[in-house]
Each structure stands twice: as structure tokens, then as C-alpha cells.
Design an enzyme around this catalytic site. Structure first.
Site, PDB file in Angstrom:
ATOM      1  CB  CYS A   9      -0.946   0.002   1.193  1.00 33.29           C
ATOM      2  SG  CYS A   9      -1.800  -1.562   1.409  1.00 33.29           S
ATOM      3  CG  HIS A  16      -6.212   1.804   0.325  1.00 34.96           C
ATOM      4  ND1 HIS A  16      -5.036   2.356  -0.154  1.00 34.96           N
ATOM      5  CD2 HIS A  16      -5.828   0.692   1.016  1.00 34.96           C
ATOM      6  CE1 HIS A  16      -4.005   1.614   0.240  1.00 34.96           C
ATOM      7  NE2 HIS A  16      -4.456   0.602   0.938  1.00 34.96           N
TER       8      HIS A  16
END
Lengths: 99, 384
Positions: free
Chosen positions: B83, B332
Site C-alpha cells: 500500500c 484506497h
């Protein structure tokens, strides 16, 4: 002390490692009851995913198919390894006097 | 080291993309270059992040993006750090430009998973964890952060309302952000009544699965001379790591990589937390925002969730956190997230943030985490 595959200690870098046998007993450090599983645990939810501090030191993770609600387990509870029909590590509650 | 600027940034709206990741990445890169006043041929290196590109049967997407930008001879590579991929890309761009190996560099992050079902997406997300010692033992990605939340609530006796306030605040901010996936505020009732995904995390503690693309153009001050935009001076670009398996770390009440990356960043910038006007932090789950604010040094351990309930981190609070809506509500898209945080800071510095403008935007910090904190990037920006 680590129960994770490693060539050196993750905390201090020491590469002279020894091996010890584990009793398979420990206490819950933290846990969660998962209602949404990953693909390899498809028909198992809800179940607990647990972080366990072993009696000999060091930590390991595992799953507990019999723990289906958050209130069925608590931090500090005693657990032990049990045979698993999944490739992963499985724990059950360690109740004194019960095998 | 040369003074290095972010001269432009751009993103699409997070959520669901009809076009391919490669097309979206090229489009936002083009927009960022255009905004910067530079020409595509000024780019000396392209750093692409697309951790789950294989979900679109595509790897090595950099040359395809450069070709479609009309600069096929420019070198590119893919930077993967789960991420935190595109903030790792930003760090590499900074190193290249500040070190004199390129005058300008392009950072682009993109992810597309919406063509997969929830089960497949959940499995892709879990790939940032340790398959052999976490995932195989039953952990999902929310499950891993849930154990952190469990340890935190046990240590600090927090109430669900405290974590709820983080979700509510980020949804309120996202409602004002045209790039956000969710543009609807939520109430405490909605939060409390949402289903438990992995106890104690409810649905509204979790960020969504998102498609999205974001791009950042980095250039040397001496190369740009007269910027077309209000540039972000990169005062610090720091990265750090921690023990890959969460359970092997000395404690579960924070992410060590955030602490060490923050120490490096504040040292590089010669700044302290009190010098920062606002933050974009990695809030993949509400617990992650609380841990970030404590690990970065803004609040003492065990107090950030409480501060959030008191409104300290709201848009007009003492320390605005995630004015974009954060991962929680802006969305996200894994590899686009780090670059997307810079898009928010760029828009705040350039008066483009509209109704979500923070009261003061002269300095900002971006914090981006890979997986459960085994990787972390911290960038600090200021005006010229």
C-alpha cells in the site's frame, strides 16, 4: 525467540540460532473474530485469528474454529495446539484437566 | 543534494474505473505534466506502481505508459511496496532528482480490482502480509489490523465512539472532495450499526476496495526556475521498515516503521510535529489513523482516538488530519494511494481544495504504510 522462519533473530540480528521443542501451550496476546474469510477459509467463518505468546517465549499465530463470537475468548486466555484439517496452525482453549 | 519540488499532481476520481489501469495511469500522468508547465520530454525517469497489475494480466506497464505519453525512450521501472508503493516511487524520484541523476521525474500509481469479486479482492489485499505465517493461519487483512485494534482497546480502554469519530470525520471530509469514492457523510448510528467484519472492526472502520490513479511530477528547483504552480518543496523523504510479521514485534501498540521513518523525516526537514499545519495519514482502518498520529509524534500513546472524538483532527480543528477523506472515505486504490496523498497536499497549497481547504497550508506531512507497517514512507513538504 521467534517461531517464524528466519536466518537471524528479527529483533537483534543474532545469526547463531538454536532450535527448541515447543509444548504447544501459550496465552492469547490479541485476537479477532473474522466474519469475512479469505479464500482458503471460505466455509469456516466466523472463526478467531489469534496471536499467541508461547510458554517457552516467542509468538505464533493461528486460528480457532470453535471461537465464533468476540466474547467467547479474552486476552490472556490459555490455549494449546490442536491437530488441524487445514495447513495452518490451529489452537483450542487449554482447559486444565481436559485433553 | 539539490532542492527538489513537487511541481504538479493529479488524480482521477477513486471508485470504479471503466478504463484499464494503464489508460487511467497515462491520463493522470498527462494531466500532471500539463499542470506542471513542463513537457513530457523533460521527464528523465518514470516510476510506476501497480502492485496488483497481474489482476489485469499486466506487468511492466511503465514502457506502455511512457510510450502513450510520447516519450518511449525514457527509462521506467515498477516500484512495489504494497500500500506504500507510490510513496516509495516518490522517494525514488526524489533520490534521482535531488541527487542529480534526473532533472524531472514522473511518479504514477494505479490500481484496478473492481472487475474481481470481494473474495478475490480480499485475497489480493492479503498478499501484502506473510502468507506462510499469517494468511495461511487464517488472517485476512482486516483481521490483522483488528488484532491491533484489540490490543489498543485492551490497553487504553477506548470506546467504539472514539473510532467511530475517525470514520465520521473522514467521511465528512470526503463529501467535499470531488476525487473521493464516498461523498456521503455518515452518522454515529450508521457506524455503530454496521456489521462486524473482524472484531472489533466494523464495516465503517474499514477502507473500501477502490480503483484509482494518481500522478506526481517532481523536478529540481534549478531546472524549473519559474514554476507554473505553487510547488511543494520536499523537505524530507524518508522510508523505514519493521519486522514483517506483526506478531514478532515487541508490542502491538503502534507501527515501529512509522516511528523510525518519522524520526528520520523530522531530522531531515529540521522540523518538529508542531511545525506541521495538516496531515494526510494512512488510515486503511480507523485504528491505523490513531496509531499513525501517535507514532508520528503528534499525540501521546493511547490518546489519538480520544482526541478525534473531541474534534482536534477535524477540518477546522487544531490539527486537520486527512482533509481528503483519507483511505477510509476518499478510497484506497493500493498503489495510487501514496501519490494521491500528495495530490491532496498539492491542491491545498494551490488553493484548489474548495470547501475542504484547511485554515493554514504552509507545511504538510504525508504518511503511507505498506501492509501492516512492514514498510513506511514519511514525506514533509513546505512552501518555497
Amino acid at each position: 525467540m521467534t517461531a517464524t522462519w528466519s536466518l537471524a533473530c528479527p529483533r537483534c540480528g543474532e545469526a547463531r540460532l538454536g532450535e527448541i521443542d515447543l509444548s504447544g501451550r501459550g496465552r492469547i496476546v490479541a485476537y479477532t473474530v473474522q466474519n469475512v474469510p479469505g479464500d482458503e477459509f471460505l466455509n469456516e467463518a466466523p472463526y478467531a485469528y489469534v496471536i499467541v505468546e508461547l510458554e517457552e517465549g516467542g509468538r505464533i499465530t493461528g486460528w480457532m474454529p470453535t471461537v465464533r463470537r468476540e466474547e467467547d475468548l479474552a486476552i490472556g486466555d490459555r490455549v494449546r495446539f490442536s491437530t488441524s484439517y487445514k495447513p495452518g496452525v490451529q489452537f483450542v482453549k487449554d482447559v486444565p484437566g481436559v485433553e | 543534494m539539490r532542492e527538489t519540488w513537487v511541481v504538479a499532481a493529479a488524480s482521477n476520481r477513486y471508485g470504479k474505473m471503466k478504463e484499464s489501469g494503464r489508460e487511467a495511469a497515462t491520463r493522470v500522468a498527462w494531466e500532471a505534466i500539463e499542470r506542471s508547465g513542463l513537457a513530457p520530454k523533460d521527464i528523465g525517469y518514470t516510476f510506476v506502481s501497480n502492485a496488483f497489475g497481474v489482476a489485469e494480466r499486466q506487468a511492466h506497464v511503465g514502457p506502455l505508459i511512457n510510450t502513450s505519453l510520447g516519450i518511449p525512450d525514457v527509462p521506467s521501472c515498477t516500484i512495489e511496496s504494497a500500500c506504500s508503493s507510490s510513496s516509495a516511487g516518490l522517494h525514488e524520484a526524489f533520490v534521482h532528482v535531488a541527487g542529480g541523476f534526473a532533472d524531472a521525474a514522473l511518479v504514477v500509481g494505479v490500481e484496478k480490482l473492481s472487475h474481481l469479486d470481494t473474495l478475490a479482492s480480499t485475497s489480493y489485499f492479503a498478499m501484502g502480509a506473510d502468507y506462510a505465517f499469517e494468511t495461511k493461519n487464517g488472517a485476512t487483512f482486516p483481521g490483522l489490523y483488528a488484532t491491533l485494534a484489540d490490543a489498543y482497546q485492551h490497553a487504553f480502554r477506548t470506546q467504539p465512539e472514539m473510532f467511530g469519530s475517525i470514520a465520521i470525520k473522514n467521511h465528512a471530509n470526503a463529501a467535499l472532495n470531488p476525487h473521493a469514492q464516498f461523498r456521503k457523510p455518515i452518522s454515529l448510528d450508521t457506524y455503530l450499526n454496521s456489521p462486524i467484519i473482524a472484531s472489533p472492526l466494523r464495516l465503517y472502520d474499514c477502507c473500501p476496495f477502490s480503483d484509482g490513479a494518481a500522478a506526481v511530477v517532481v523536478a529540481a528547483k534549478e531546472f524549473v526556475r519559474t514554476p507554473k504552480t505553487e510547488p511543494l518543496v520536499i523537505r524530507a523523504s524518508a522510508r523505514s521498515g519493521s519486522i514483517g510479521d506483526m506478531h514478532d514485534r515487541p508490542d502491538l501498540l503502534g507501527l515501529p516503521a512509522t516511528r523510525t521513518a518519522a524520526e528520520k523525516a523530522f531530522r531531515q526537514a529540521k522540523m518538529e510535529p508542531k511545525d506541521i499545519d495538516f496531515l494526510e495519514v494512512h488510515d486503511c482502518f480507523t485504528i491505523a489513523e490513531a496509531l499513525a498520529l501517535e507514532d508520528l509524534g503528534f499525540y501521546p500513546r493511547g490518546s489519538a482516538a480520544r482526541e478525534s472524538l473531541e474534534g482536534s483532527t477535524a477540518l477546522h480543528g487544531r490539527l486537520p488530519v486527512n482533509p481528503s477523506g483519507g483511505l477510509k472515505a476518499k478510497g484506497h486504490p493500493v498503489s495510487a494511494t501514496g501519490a494521491g496523498q500528495v495530490v491532496e497536499i498539492f491542491e491545498q497549497f494551490n488553493g484548489l481544495a474548495g470547501a475542504r481547504a484547511v485554515p493554514k497550508a504552509d507545511t504538510a506531512l504525508a504518511h503511507n504504510v505498506g501492509a501492516t507497517g512492514s514498510s513506511c514512507s514519511v514525506h514533509i513538504f513546505s512552501r518555497r
